[in-house]
Write an enzyme that holds these catalytic residues in place. Structure first.
Site, PDB file in Angstrom:
ATOM      1  CG  ASP A 268       0.271  -4.061   2.110  1.00  0.00           C
ATOM      2  OD1 ASP A 268      -0.018  -4.751   3.098  1.00  0.00           O
ATOM      3  OD2 ASP A 268       1.077  -3.109   2.141  1.00  0.00           O
TER       4      ASP A 268
ATOM      5  CE  LYS B  45       3.043  -5.716   3.827  1.00  0.00           C
ATOM      6  NZ  LYS B  45       2.465  -4.728   4.771  1.00  0.00           N
TER       7      LYS B  45
ATOM      8  CG  ASP C 238      -0.403   0.033   2.518  1.00  0.00           C
ATOM      9  OD1 ASP C 238       0.840  -0.063   2.628  1.00  0.00           O
ATOM     10  OD2 ASP C 238      -1.161   0.166   3.510  1.00  0.00           O
ATOM     11  CB  SER C 239       4.586   1.668  -0.226  1.00  0.00           C
ATOM     12  OG  SER C 239       4.732   0.473  -0.959  1.00  0.00           O
TER      13      SER C 239
ATOM     14  CD  GLU D 165       0.486  -1.482   8.037  1.00  0.00           C
ATOM     15  OE1 GLU D 165       0.104  -0.725   8.966  1.00  0.00           O
ATOM     16  OE2 GLU D 165       0.976  -1.054   6.981  1.00  0.00           O
TER      17      GLU D 165
ATOM     18  CD  GLU E  88       7.844  -0.235   7.483  1.00  0.00           C
ATOM     19  OE1 GLU E  88       6.931  -0.979   7.096  1.00  0.00           O
ATOM     20  OE2 GLU E  88       7.996   0.939   7.060  1.00  0.00           O
TER      21      GLU E  88
HETATM   22  O1  KIV Z   1       3.475  -1.098   1.624  1.00  0.00           O
HETATM   23  C1  KIV Z   1       4.625  -1.538   1.585  1.00  0.00           C
HETATM   24  O2  KIV Z   1       5.372  -1.340   0.619  1.00  0.00           O
HETATM   25  C2  KIV Z   1       5.095  -2.316   2.721  1.00  0.00           C
HETATM   26  C3  KIV Z   1       6.542  -2.682   2.763  1.00  0.00           C
HETATM   27  C4  KIV Z   1       7.337  -1.514   3.140  1.00  0.00           C
HETATM   28  C5  KIV Z   1       6.797  -3.839   3.648  1.00  0.00           C
HETATM   29  O3  KIV Z   1       4.337  -2.618   3.591  1.00  0.00           O
END
Ligand code: KIV
Length: 275
Positions: free
Chosen positions: A83, A113, A44-45, A115, A182
């Site tokens: 994510d 993924k 989600d970056s 959090e 992280e």
């Molecule tokens: O969103 C993302 O790119 C991430 C990574 C930094 C692990 O969660």
């Protein structure tokens, strides 16, 4: 044949380092896949490095699915992880299941993924029980940035370090196949790695993790708003792009682009008739 979570898990006891990178588009994912990197995260970056949001918080399921589909189209071998965006797995187990399923069914990803540790363990267990592999993510979890009060190193006090160890254990027990650590002090990340049977994938967590993940735009130097301390720029792509775009701009203005090489000819007699 794509990489499986079992192959990833087997790398830990063998001491084989695991590489993971983010990707958000077809062309970049294709290159990463061709290099042989086994894990690609559609992080989600995306919100910050591609869509220009100030944080990952505004990212939606629709945006994530759009980019996940592109990454899946660009890959043949890598395990693609979608994510889960902010608030798509927090409210209820039902919500978490529905949204995790969308990544697999609509997006074509092979895993998701999310959090959090202890607080999301129940959701992780339910998603895994539905047959969807889950990667955990603890430490500096960017969706909680307002709670942390900024991008700060996590786990520095005895209480915070113990909480991270508990979070890792909760994810492992809930059935996660790997955990992202992280922005955690390197010795603590190494300790969590030793005490966990599933692979840890570090970002700003030192060399003692089982693998490493980076945001592709950070290692390519194409995102210029800031450079995180954990990132190494292997190339300064923004400078290369700026030079190329400037050259193009100058040549169009000067009338030196396009040349015959980039143009198409036609039969002179047809042209003569038209005239
Ligand atoms: O969103 C993302 O790119 C991430 C990574 C930094 C692990 O969660």
């Amino acid at each position: 044949m794509r990489v499986t979570i079992n192959q990833i898990k087997e790398m830990k006891p063998k001491g084989e380092k695991i590489t993971m990178l983010t990707a958000y588009d077809y062309a970049t994912a294709k290159i990463i896949d061709e290099v042989g990197i086994p894990l690609i995260l559609v992080g989600d970056s995306l919100g910050m490095v591609v869509l220009g949001y100030e944080s990952t918080i505004p990212v939606t399921m629709e945006e994530m699915l759009h980019h996940t589909k592109a990454v899946v189209r660009g890959t043949k071998r890598a395990l693609v992880i979608g994510d889960m965006p902010f608030m798509t797995y927090h409210i209820s187990v039902d919500d978490a299941l529905r949204n995790a399923a969308r990544f697999i069914q609509e997006g074509g990803a092979q895993a998701i993924k999310l959090e959090g540790g202890v607080t999301v363990a129940e959701k992780v267990r339910s998603i895994v029980n539905c047959g969807i592999p889950v990667m955990g993510h603890i430490g500096l979890t960017p969706q909680s940035i307002h709670q942390f009060g900024g991008f700060k190193v996590q786990g520095k006090t005895p209480e915070a370090a113990t909480k991270l160890l508990d979070d890792a254990r909760a994810l492992e027990e809930a059935g996660a196949f790997a955990i992202v650590l992280e922005t955690v002090p390197a010795p603590l990340a190494a300790l969590i790695t030793q005490r966990t049977s599933i692979p840890t994938i570090g970002i700003g967590a030192g060399i003692g993790c089982d693998g490493q993940v980076q945001v592709i735009n950070d290692i390519l130097g194409s995102f210029t708003d800031f450079v995180p301390k954990h990132a190494k720029q292997y190339v300064k792509l923004a400078d290369i792009i700026r030079n190329a775009v400037t050259e193009y701009h100058d040549e169009v203005k000067a009338g030196s682009f396009p040349t015959d090489q980039q143009s198409f000819s036609m039969d002179e007699s047809i042209l003569a008739e038209l005239k």
